[in-house]
Write a protein that holds these residues in place. Structure first.
Motif, PDB file in Angstrom:
ATOM      1  N   TYR A   7      15.137  -9.549   3.719  1.00 42.21           N
ATOM      2  CA  TYR A   7      13.818 -10.058   4.121  1.00 42.21           C
ATOM      3  C   TYR A   7      13.193  -8.993   5.005  1.00 42.21           C
ATOM      4  CZ  TYR A   7      10.496 -13.501   6.146  1.00 42.21           C
ATOM      5  OH  TYR A   7       9.378 -14.194   6.564  1.00 42.21           O
ATOM      6  N   PHE A   8      12.236  -8.253   4.469  1.00 41.18           N
ATOM      7  CA  PHE A   8      11.637  -7.117   5.174  1.00 41.18           C
ATOM      8  C   PHE A   8      10.363  -7.574   5.877  1.00 41.18           C
ATOM      9  CE2 PHE A   8       8.915  -3.398   5.579  1.00 41.18           C
ATOM     10  CZ  PHE A   8       9.789  -2.415   6.015  1.00 41.18           C
ATOM     11  N   LYS A   9      10.308  -7.380   7.199  1.00 35.91           N
ATOM     12  CA  LYS A   9       9.103  -7.781   7.938  1.00 35.91           C
ATOM     13  C   LYS A   9       8.684  -6.749   8.973  1.00 35.91           C
ATOM     14  CE  LYS A   9       9.398 -11.219  10.803  1.00 35.91           C
ATOM     15  NZ  LYS A   9       9.613 -12.520  11.466  1.00 35.91           N
ATOM     16  N   TYR A  10       9.215  -5.558   8.866  1.00 32.10           N
ATOM     17  CA  TYR A  10       8.891  -4.508   9.832  1.00 32.10           C
ATOM     18  C   TYR A  10       7.429  -4.086   9.664  1.00 32.10           C
ATOM     19  CZ  TYR A  10       9.193  -0.135  12.463  1.00 32.10           C
ATOM     20  OH  TYR A  10       8.991   0.876  13.372  1.00 32.10           O
ATOM     21  N   ASP A  11       6.784  -3.826  10.796  1.00 29.12           N
ATOM     22  CA  ASP A  11       5.340  -3.558  10.782  1.00 29.12           C
ATOM     23  C   ASP A  11       5.046  -2.326  11.642  1.00 29.12           C
ATOM     24  OD1 ASP A  11       2.622  -3.724  10.542  1.00 29.12           O
ATOM     25  OD2 ASP A  11       2.420  -5.696  11.464  1.00 29.12           O
ATOM     26  N   SER A  12       4.420  -1.321  11.045  1.00 29.41           N
ATOM     27  CA  SER A  12       3.975  -0.150  11.797  1.00 29.41           C
ATOM     28  C   SER A  12       2.862   0.526  11.013  1.00 29.41           C
ATOM     29  CB  SER A  12       5.136   0.837  12.029  1.00 29.41           C
ATOM     30  OG  SER A  12       5.315   1.683  10.909  1.00 29.41           O
ATOM     31  N   LEU A  13       2.379   1.636  11.513  1.00 28.02           N
ATOM     32  CA  LEU A  13       1.327   2.366  10.805  1.00 28.02           C
ATOM     33  C   LEU A  13       1.802   2.901   9.466  1.00 28.02           C
ATOM     34  CD1 LEU A  13      -0.342   4.392  13.714  1.00 28.02           C
ATOM     35  CD2 LEU A  13      -1.235   2.379  12.528  1.00 28.02           C
ATOM     36  N   ARG A  14       3.103   2.886   9.242  1.00 24.47           N
ATOM     37  CA  ARG A  14       3.639   3.343   7.960  1.00 24.47           C
ATOM     38  C   ARG A  14       3.531   2.263   6.889  1.00 24.47           C
ATOM     39  NH1 ARG A  14       6.456   8.382   7.491  1.00 24.47           N
ATOM     40  NH2 ARG A  14       7.653   8.290   5.567  1.00 24.47           N
ATOM     41  N   ASN A  15       3.101   1.068   7.259  1.00 22.20           N
ATOM     42  CA  ASN A  15       2.830   0.014   6.276  1.00 22.20           C
ATOM     43  C   ASN A  15       1.486   0.305   5.603  1.00 22.20           C
ATOM     44  OD1 ASN A  15       4.925  -1.019   7.987  1.00 22.20           O
ATOM     45  ND2 ASN A  15       4.450  -3.077   7.263  1.00 22.20           N
ATOM     46  N   ALA A  71       4.566  -7.415   6.788  1.00 25.65           N
ATOM     47  CA  ALA A  71       4.646  -6.422   5.715  1.00 25.65           C
ATOM     48  C   ALA A  71       4.169  -7.033   4.417  1.00 25.65           C
ATOM     49  CB  ALA A  71       6.077  -5.933   5.560  1.00 25.65           C
ATOM     50  N   THR A  72       3.195  -6.406   3.803  1.00 28.71           N
ATOM     51  CA  THR A  72       2.713  -6.902   2.526  1.00 28.71           C
ATOM     52  C   THR A  72       3.502  -6.285   1.375  1.00 28.71           C
ATOM     53  OG1 THR A  72       0.739  -7.374   1.203  1.00 28.71           O
ATOM     54  CG2 THR A  72       0.921  -5.163   2.117  1.00 28.71           C
TER      55      THR A  72
END
Length: 543
Positions: free
Chosen positions: A425-433, A447-448
């Motif tokens: 389950y990926f939910k990491y959020d940063s400018l790399r999203n 994370a979309t």
């Protein structure tokens, strides 16, 4: 514009710059059955790249791939951005070529005394656009962990998925191309230092659905022994077309023809230019994100076509397929998958949905009559949209219907065949999203769809946008994800020093590795939303 297309557009824009930066010399010569080959060396990133190698040929439209072409002399394999025929949204024009079946192969710089595990990636794009371009899918983070990575092209849109029963256009060519690629890899990868008996296939979105179709068909045996499905499965509502003749007829009508006769349609598509087919196939996604892609996988008739790949509906396939229990699988999704679809609505479209809510009911549901459809519409309204349709509720709705429910049911089907499954389950959020930041809803947390890709691959765009270097936490996520994936490819166990033990899911006890600023094992996320759709799909007919 579709978020995937935006990234694709920007990557092409800096293609010339990327070649200048990464090319430093030629590799030593490799001899294949097709001819001699040299790749390019990237000393700074520590890998060798053999780009644009033809693994098969396209000799006729809508037909299975022909044999891999041979060449005289030495091929200098440096073109990593060959694309199959598709629409290029930025310039509003078709691009690509029909004979596009190539592989990009990336190997470590250093030499090994043993053959390396191989990872084969299938790109997403709704079976409609995208490619294996090294501008986006630069796998240096994987290769630096001592594996070989192969990215492949496959035919898209009508060229890969025109399905006309009773004609020679039997359909699913874009799923059969990867089989040809895997066969080529099996036969040739040892020349690059790869182990032909240790091959992991992984795909994202439509690429993951392709992997799932190959698994249910049983035609993967001997070609790979491990699989990773990232945000995709054959149970996604838009990954199967029960009426492909209608789709072909709609496109033909845009080219000036009116017919539903399969043989007439085949002549129309055979005689039309690639440009006309691509332009007639284009759909505007604004306020209708579920209708973007016309051509999709379809059911073939096994009594007529002896090379059929899909012989039943997705639901029938998962219920009847006998799967090899020795196939190990990683399967997961992102927490806010639906930002991708919700972001394509403007304020007027959002407002209109309040009165046209039935338009977004999953299309793989079948209703006895309109009263059944209206009953479900009201249930959806009460569950998701009690206060009206807004972006947050729409994100949850699309996340659940397009991705999360299909993924969990797919997991259960694998577990029923005693296959080992690791869920994430990926939910990491940063400018790399980056996909989220071009989605139309860049400030929504989470994370979309496809956001995890930029923690696996290093798109060349980041090398030319200094305001977006990976931060410390980004590097930690990059290292963790690629370590988990490569250790799975090497040992069948996804493990990392930065995460807890990744516990396998069991039939009545699904376990997910949450990938965020904190790594931890969790039960099924948002279980009540899954249970809502489980009741729906058990109540109504579906395919």
């Amino acid at each position: 514009m579709d978020s995937g297309r935006v990234v694709f557009v920007f990557a092409i824009f800096i293609q010339c710059l990327s070649f200048t930066q990464s090319f430093y010399g030629w590799t030593s010569e490799i001899t294949l059955a097709q001819g001699k080959l040299r790749g390019k060396v990237d000393w700074s990133n520590g890998y060798k790249a053999y780009l644009g190698i033809p693994y098969a040929s396209v000799t006729k439209r809508f037909q299975e791939a022909g044999s891999a072409p041979a060449w005289n002399g030495t091929m200098f394999a440096f073109n990593g951005s060959i694309k199959c025929s598709q629409y290029f949204e930025a310039l509003k024009t078709p691009i690509g070529q029909e004979d596009c079946l190539v592989a990009n192969i990336f190997t470590p710089m250093k030499e090994f005394s043993y053959l390396l595990p191989v990872m084969v990636f299938i790109h997403g794009g709704g079976h409609d656009f995208g490619s294996n371009t090294d501008l986006i899918f630069n796998p240096k983070y994987f290769v630096q962990k001592d594996v070989i990575v192969v990215t492949i092209n496959y035919r898209l849109g009508a060229f890969g998925f025109l399905c006309l029963p009773g004609t020679e256009a039997t359909g699913n060519i874009g799923l059969k191309d990867p089989i040809a690629a895997l066969q080529w890899i099996k036969n040739n990868i040892q020349a690059f230092g790869g182990n032909p008996n240790t091959i992991t296939i992984f795909g994202e979105s439509a690429g993951a659905a392709s992997v799932h179709y190959l698994i249910t068909s049983g035609k993967y045996e001997g070609l790979f022994d491990k699989a990773i499905l990232q945000s995709g499965s054959i149970l996604m509502p838009n990954k199967f077309d029960p009426n492909p003749i209608k789709a072909a007829s709609i496109v033909a009508s845009k080219m000036g023809y009116k017919t539903e006769d399969p043989k007439e349609l085949l002549k129309i598509f055979q005689n039309a230019s690639a440009t006309d087919i691509i332009e007639a196939s284009r759909v505007e996604g604004k306020n209708q994100p579920l209708k973007l892609y016309i051509f999709r996988p379809c059911e073939e008739n096994p009594e007529i076509e002896n090379k059929s790949l899909i012989t039943a509906t997705p639901r029938e396939l998962i219920e009847s397929s006998i799967l090899d229990p020795n196939l190990d699988i990683i399967l997961g999704y992102n927490d806010k998958e639906g930002i991708k679809q919700a972001g394509q609505y403007d304020s007027n479209g959002l407002k209109d949905l309040n009165s046209t809510l039935s338009d977004i009911i999953p299309e793989n549901l079948i209703f006895r009559d309109e009263s059944q459809k209206e009953e479900l519409t009201q249930d959806i309204r009460n569950f998701y949209f009690q206060k009206g349709v807004d972006y947050d509720s729409l994100i949850d709705f699309f996340s659940d219907t397009v991705m999360i429910y299909p993924s969990i049911i797919t997991t259960n089907s694998f577990l029923s065949s005693n296959i080992t499954v690791y869920n994430y389950y990926f939910k990491y959020d940063s400018l790399r999203n980056l996909y989220k930041f071009v989605s139309g809803l860049p400030l929504k947390p989470g994370a979309t769809h496809a956001d995890e890709l930029f923690y696996m691959f290093d798109p060349i765009i980041f090398n030319f946008v200094p305001v977006l270097p990976p931060m410390e936490n980004d590097l930690r996520m990059i290292n963790t994800l690629t370590t988990l994936w490569t250790n799975f490819a090497k040992t069948r166990r996804p493990s990392s020093f930065t995460t807890p033990e990744w516990i396998q899911s069991k039939k009545d006890n699904l376990r997910f590795l949450q990938l965020d600023t904190e790594f931890k094992m969790i039960p099924v996320p948002n279980k009540e939303r899954f249970q809502f759709w489980d009741r729906v799909y058990k109540k109504y007919s579906w395919f």
